[in-house]
Write a protein that holds these residues in place. Structure first.
Motif, PDB file in Angstrom:
ATOM      1  N   GLY A  90     -66.163  28.800  54.290  1.00 16.48           N
ATOM      2  CA  GLY A  90     -65.137  29.679  54.847  1.00 16.48           C
ATOM      3  C   GLY A  90     -64.547  30.593  53.806  1.00 16.48           C
ATOM      4  O   GLY A  90     -63.607  31.332  54.096  1.00 16.48           O
ATOM      5  N   GLY A  91     -65.076  30.564  52.596  1.00 18.84           N
ATOM      6  CA  GLY A  91     -64.580  31.399  51.523  1.00 18.84           C
ATOM      7  C   GLY A  91     -64.073  30.575  50.362  1.00 18.84           C
ATOM      8  O   GLY A  91     -64.235  30.948  49.202  1.00 18.84           O
ATOM      9  N   ARG A  92     -63.441  29.461  50.691  1.00 19.19           N
ATOM     10  CA  ARG A  92     -62.937  28.563  49.642  1.00 19.19           C
ATOM     11  C   ARG A  92     -63.546  27.175  49.771  1.00 19.19           C
ATOM     12  O   ARG A  92     -63.969  26.592  48.780  1.00 19.19           O
ATOM     13  CB  ARG A  92     -61.417  28.476  49.729  1.00 19.19           C
ATOM     14  N   PHE A  93     -63.576  26.658  50.991  1.00 10.06           N
ATOM     15  CA  PHE A  93     -64.163  25.350  51.233  1.00 10.06           C
ATOM     16  C   PHE A  93     -65.178  25.435  52.368  1.00 10.06           C
ATOM     17  O   PHE A  93     -65.459  26.509  52.884  1.00 10.06           O
ATOM     18  CB  PHE A  93     -63.063  24.316  51.538  1.00 10.06           C
ATOM     19  N   GLY A 130     -62.874  20.711  61.373  1.00 13.67           N
ATOM     20  CA  GLY A 130     -62.880  20.134  60.032  1.00 13.67           C
ATOM     21  C   GLY A 130     -63.496  18.751  60.006  1.00 13.67           C
ATOM     22  O   GLY A 130     -64.230  18.406  59.070  1.00 13.67           O
ATOM     23  N   LEU A 131     -63.214  17.928  61.029  1.00  8.55           N
ATOM     24  CA  LEU A 131     -63.854  16.616  61.111  1.00  8.55           C
ATOM     25  C   LEU A 131     -65.356  16.756  61.337  1.00  8.55           C
ATOM     26  O   LEU A 131     -66.154  16.003  60.765  1.00  8.55           O
ATOM     27  CB  LEU A 131     -63.228  15.792  62.232  1.00  8.55           C
ATOM     28  N   GLN A 132     -65.754  17.707  62.172  1.00  4.71           N
ATOM     29  CA  GLN A 132     -67.174  17.906  62.451  1.00  4.71           C
ATOM     30  C   GLN A 132     -67.946  18.189  61.162  1.00  4.71           C
ATOM     31  O   GLN A 132     -68.961  17.550  60.873  1.00  4.71           O
ATOM     32  CB  GLN A 132     -67.356  19.065  63.438  1.00  4.71           C
ATOM     33  N   ARG A 158     -58.211  31.162  54.468  1.00  2.00           N
ATOM     34  CA  ARG A 158     -57.119  30.212  54.676  1.00  2.00           C
ATOM     35  C   ARG A 158     -57.422  29.164  55.742  1.00  2.00           C
ATOM     36  O   ARG A 158     -56.661  28.212  55.924  1.00  2.00           O
ATOM     37  CB  ARG A 158     -55.846  30.957  55.069  1.00  2.00           C
ATOM     38  N   ARG A 159     -58.525  29.310  56.453  1.00  2.00           N
ATOM     39  CA  ARG A 159     -58.802  28.449  57.601  1.00  2.00           C
ATOM     40  C   ARG A 159     -59.620  27.225  57.186  1.00  2.00           C
ATOM     41  O   ARG A 159     -60.818  27.105  57.465  1.00  2.00           O
ATOM     42  CB  ARG A 159     -59.483  29.241  58.720  1.00  2.00           C
ATOM     43  N   PHE A 160     -58.946  26.329  56.481  1.00  2.00           N
ATOM     44  CA  PHE A 160     -59.521  25.028  56.136  1.00  2.00           C
ATOM     45  C   PHE A 160     -58.422  23.991  56.278  1.00  2.00           C
ATOM     46  O   PHE A 160     -57.229  24.311  56.311  1.00  2.00           O
ATOM     47  CB  PHE A 160     -60.109  25.032  54.716  1.00  2.00           C
ATOM     48  N   ILE A 161     -58.816  22.718  56.351  1.00  2.00           N
ATOM     49  CA  ILE A 161     -57.854  21.643  56.528  1.00  2.00           C
ATOM     50  C   ILE A 161     -57.626  20.906  55.216  1.00  2.00           C
ATOM     51  O   ILE A 161     -58.571  20.424  54.587  1.00  2.00           O
ATOM     52  CB  ILE A 161     -58.323  20.644  57.609  1.00  2.00           C
ATOM     53  N   GLY A 162     -56.369  20.843  54.813  1.00  2.00           N
ATOM     54  CA  GLY A 162     -55.952  19.982  53.714  1.00  2.00           C
ATOM     55  C   GLY A 162     -55.622  18.616  54.300  1.00  2.00           C
ATOM     56  O   GLY A 162     -54.558  18.433  54.895  1.00  2.00           O
ATOM     57  N   VAL A 176     -64.225  15.891  50.883  1.00  2.00           N
ATOM     58  CA  VAL A 176     -63.277  16.885  51.379  1.00  2.00           C
ATOM     59  C   VAL A 176     -61.839  16.414  51.178  1.00  2.00           C
ATOM     60  O   VAL A 176     -60.898  17.041  51.683  1.00  2.00           O
ATOM     61  CB  VAL A 176     -63.522  17.201  52.876  1.00  2.00           C
ATOM     62  N   ASP A 177     -61.640  15.315  50.466  1.00  2.00           N
ATOM     63  CA  ASP A 177     -60.308  14.755  50.220  1.00  2.00           C
ATOM     64  C   ASP A 177     -59.588  15.588  49.169  1.00  2.00           C
ATOM     65  O   ASP A 177     -60.210  16.342  48.407  1.00  2.00           O
ATOM     66  CB  ASP A 177     -60.436  13.309  49.753  1.00  2.00           C
TER      67      ASP A 177
END
Length: 537
Positions: free
Chosen positions: A193-196, A223-225, A361-365, A528-529
Motif C-alpha cells: 500500500g506504499g508503506r506496508f 488487514g487480517l486477510q 495511510r491505509r494500513f492497520i496498526g 505485521v506486529d
C-alpha cells in the motif's frame, strides 16, 4: 471447496492428500502441550463425540430447531415493525454524536452514553474482526430473498462450512491461480500500500483479488486477510527449510488452518461465550447441534452470530503514524476514521475505513486492536458491549458492502428482515426448548408499542443481544446466544475429520505462551506486529 491436484500421501498420518483436499488434514507433527489448561480451556476435554464423520459439508443452510416463526413472515405489519426497529434513529440506534468526529468518539467515550465500551481485559477492538473473519470462513448467503420467506435447505451456503479458510486459500493454486505468485505457486501474491503490505488489487477499481470479496469490506478485515496470506507464505519458507519433500503449499495451508482453528476454540470462543460453556460442550457433548455432517444452521447464521455487529465501534484508530501530513480531524499523524462514512463514497483515499482503496495511510496498526503486551498495551482499545445499541454508522452501509448492491442500507434492518426470510423462531421459544432461563416481556418494553407481541415473541438476534445485556452485562453472550454460537463452531470442528480436534494437534508455531497460540502470535508470525514493523511503543 475442491482442489484438483494429484500428489502423494502424508507420510506422517497416512491420510492421502487427495482425500485431505477439501478438508484440512492431520495435525502438524510437534511436541504435545501436555496436561495443561489453555485460557481455562481443557485440551483433554477436546475430544470428538465418537468417530469423526468423514463426510462432505452440507452445501445448503439448515435449521437447528424446528419451531414456529416468531411472527407471521408474510405480514406487512411485521415487516414494517422490523424496518422501524432497525432504522436510523430507531430503538437500536446508539445515536453516536458523529458530528464530534472519529477521534473524540474514541478519546471521549462518554460522548456516546448509549454505546458503552467493553472492559479491555475481556475483549479488545480486534475481537470484532476476528469474529467477522470467522464468519466469512464458514457462511455466505448470496441468493436468499431479503424479507421473503424461503427454506434454508433450498439456499446454498457459498462457503464451505468447515473452518478451512477457503475464504483465504480459494481453490488452491490450480483452481484459483490468480491468488498465487506465478513464480512460486506455493505462495500468495502480496502487494504494497506504499508503506506496508496490501492485498493484490485490480487497477481499474482497486477491488481486491481474493477468494471472498467480503474480506475487503473494511480495512481491518482486509488487514487480517493479507496477514493470513503472509502467515502462509512464511510457513512455506519454514517447511522448505525443514526439507519438506512433498507439496509445501498443502502442508503450509494445513499448518495455518490448524493454528487458526486452535485460536478460535481457545481464545475467541472463551471471550464471547465464556470458558465454562466451551468446556461443558467439549466434555459433555453438544445438545442441540445434532447434524451428521458439517452444516450451517440459520439460527447461527442470521440469529446468534450477528451479535458481533453490536461490538463494532463507530470509529477506530487505524494506525498511529500513517498520516503525518493529514488533518487534525483524523488525528494526524495517526489515522482515525469512522467505520463507514457517506463522505467517503467515491473518494480514492476515503476519509473512512472502508475497503476497496489503496493509499499510504491505509494500513492497520494492530497494537490498537490487540494487546501485544509491554508498552504496547497502552495503545490497545476495547470494542463495544454486546447489547441492543448498534453504532450509528452501521445504519448507513456503503452499497459496496452489500452483496446484492441493493437497499436497505441499514444493517439492523437487514438482520431483522432476514428473520422473516427464514421464518426464524423467537428467542423465547428457543430458550424454552433448551431449558434456558426465558427473558420476561418486561425486558422488552420498547417492543410493546408495535402491538404485535414482539415483547414476548422476540426476533432471535434482538433477543440474544438483550439476553447478553441482562444476564452478562454485555460482556459475553447469554445462555441462548452462547449455546448456539459455541455448539455450532465446535460442532463444525468435531464433524470435520481433518480438524485439529480430530488430529491430536498442539500449536507448533512460535508463541509468547508455550503450548498456546493466539491471534497476536499469528500476527507476529505474519510479521505485521508493531515490534516487527519497528513501531515505537
Amino acid at each position: 471447496m475442491s482442489v484438483n491436484e494429484d500428489v502423494s500421501s502424508n507420510p506422517e498420518s497416512g491420510i492421502g492428500r487427495r482425500r485431505f483436499l477439501g478438508g484440512v488434514g492431520a495435525g502438524v507433527a510437534g511436541a504435545a502441550a501436555g496436561a495443561m489448561f489453555i485460557n481455562d480451556i481443557d485440551p483433554a476435554a477436546a475430544q470428538t463425540e465418537g468417530p469423526a464423520v468423514a463426510a462432505a459439508p452440507d452445501p445448503r443452510f439448515s435449521r437447528m430447531f424446528n419451531l414456529p416463526s416468531f411472527a407471521d413472515p408474510r405480514s406487512t405489519a411485521v415487516r414494517n415493525a422490523m424496518n422501524d426497529i432497525g432504522k436510523l434513529g430507531g430503538v437500536m440506534d446508539a445515536r453516536d454524536p458523529l458530528e464530534v468526529g472519529p477521534v473524540r468518539l474514541i478519546t471521549e467515550p462518554g460522548l456516546s452514553p448509549r454505546n458503552v465500551d467493553q472492559n479491555i481485559a475481556n475483549m479488545t477492538a480486534g475481537t470484532t474482526f476476528v469474529g467477522q473473519f470467522l464468519d466469512h470462513d464458514i457462511t455466505f448467503d448470496a441468493s436468499s430473498p431479503l424479507g421473503t420467506p424461503a427454506e434454508p435447505a433450498a439456499t446454498t451456503n457459498v462457503r464451505d462450512a468447515r473452518l478451512d479458510l477457503d475464504s483465504v486459500f480459494g481453490g488452491g493454486p490450480s483452481v484459483s491461480p490468480n491468488l498465487y505468485d506465478p513464480n512460486d505457486r506455493a505462495k500468495f501474491r502480496i502487494s504494497s500500500g506504499g508503506r506496508f503490505e496490501d492485498l493484490i488489487r485490480n487497477t481499474s477499481d482497486r477491488s481486491a483479488v481474493i477468494a471472498d470479496p467480503r474480506n475487503d469490506e473494511n480495512m481491518m478485515i482486509s488487514g487480517l486477510q493479507v496477514a493470513f496470506q503472509l502467515a502462509h507464505n512464511r510457513a512455506v519458507d519454514l517447511l522448505r527449510q525443514q526439507g519438506q519433500p512433498n507439496d509445501v503449499w498443502f502442508f503450509a495451508r494445513r499448518m495455518i488452518i490448524h493454528h487458526w482453528q486452535w485460536l478460535v476454540v481457545n481464545e475467541f470462543l472463551p471471550q464471547v461465550v465464556g470458558s465454562s460453556l466451551v468446556n461443558d460442550i467439549l466434555r459433555n457433548g453438544r445438545r442441540w447441534y445434532r447434524f451428521n455432517q458439517p452444516s450451517m444452521p440459520v439460527e447461527f447464521q442470521t440469529g446468534a452470530y450477528r451479535f458481533g455487529h453490536s461490538m463494532v465501534r463507530p470509529s477506530y484508530r487505524a494506525n498511529r503514524s500513517g498520516d503525518p501530513s493529514g488533518s487534525a480531524a483524523t488525528g494526524a499523524p495517526a489515522f482515525f476514521g469512522f467505520i463507514f462514512d457517506p463522505a467517503g463514497e467515491g473518494q480514492s483515499n476515503p476519509v473512512d475505513l472502508r475497503g476497496g482503496a489503496r493509499a499510504t495511510r491505509r494500513f492497520i496498526g494492530w497494537e490498537t486492536f490487540f494487546d501485544f503486551g509491554g508498552q504496547f498495551t497502552q495503545h490497545t482499545r476495547p470494542n463495544k458491549l454486546i447489547d441492543t445499541n448498534i453504532s450509528t454508522p452501521l445504519f448507513r452501509l456503503p452499497l459496496a458492502t452489500i452483496s446484492s448492491r441493493t437497499p436497505p442500507i441499514s444493517l439492523p434492518q437487514r438482520n431483522l428482515l432476514r428473520h422473516m426470510t427464514w421464518s426464524m423462531p423467537s428467542g423465547q421459544r428457543i430458550a424454552q426448548a433448551t431449558g434456558s432461563p426465558i427473558l420476561a416481556s418486561s425486558n422488552f418494553p420498547e417492543l410493546r408499542t408495535y402491538n404485535l407481541g414482539l415483547d414476548s415473541s422476540t426476533p432471535l438476534w434482538y433477543y440474544i443481544l438483550r439476553e447478553a445485556q441482562v444476564v452478562n452485562q454485555g460482556v459475553r453472550l447469554g445462555p441462548v446466544g452462547g449455546r448456539i454460537v459455541a455448539e455450532t463452531i465446535i460442532g463444525l470442528l468435531q464433524l470435520d475429520e481433518f480438524s485439529y480436534l480430530n488430529n491430536n494437534f498442539r500449536p507448533t508455531l512460535p508463541s509468547t505462551t508455550p503450548g498456546n497460540f493466539k491471534i497476536t502470535d499469528m500476527l507476529r508470525w505474519a510479521r505485521v506486529d508493531p515490534a516487527t514493523r519497528n513501531e515505537q511503543p
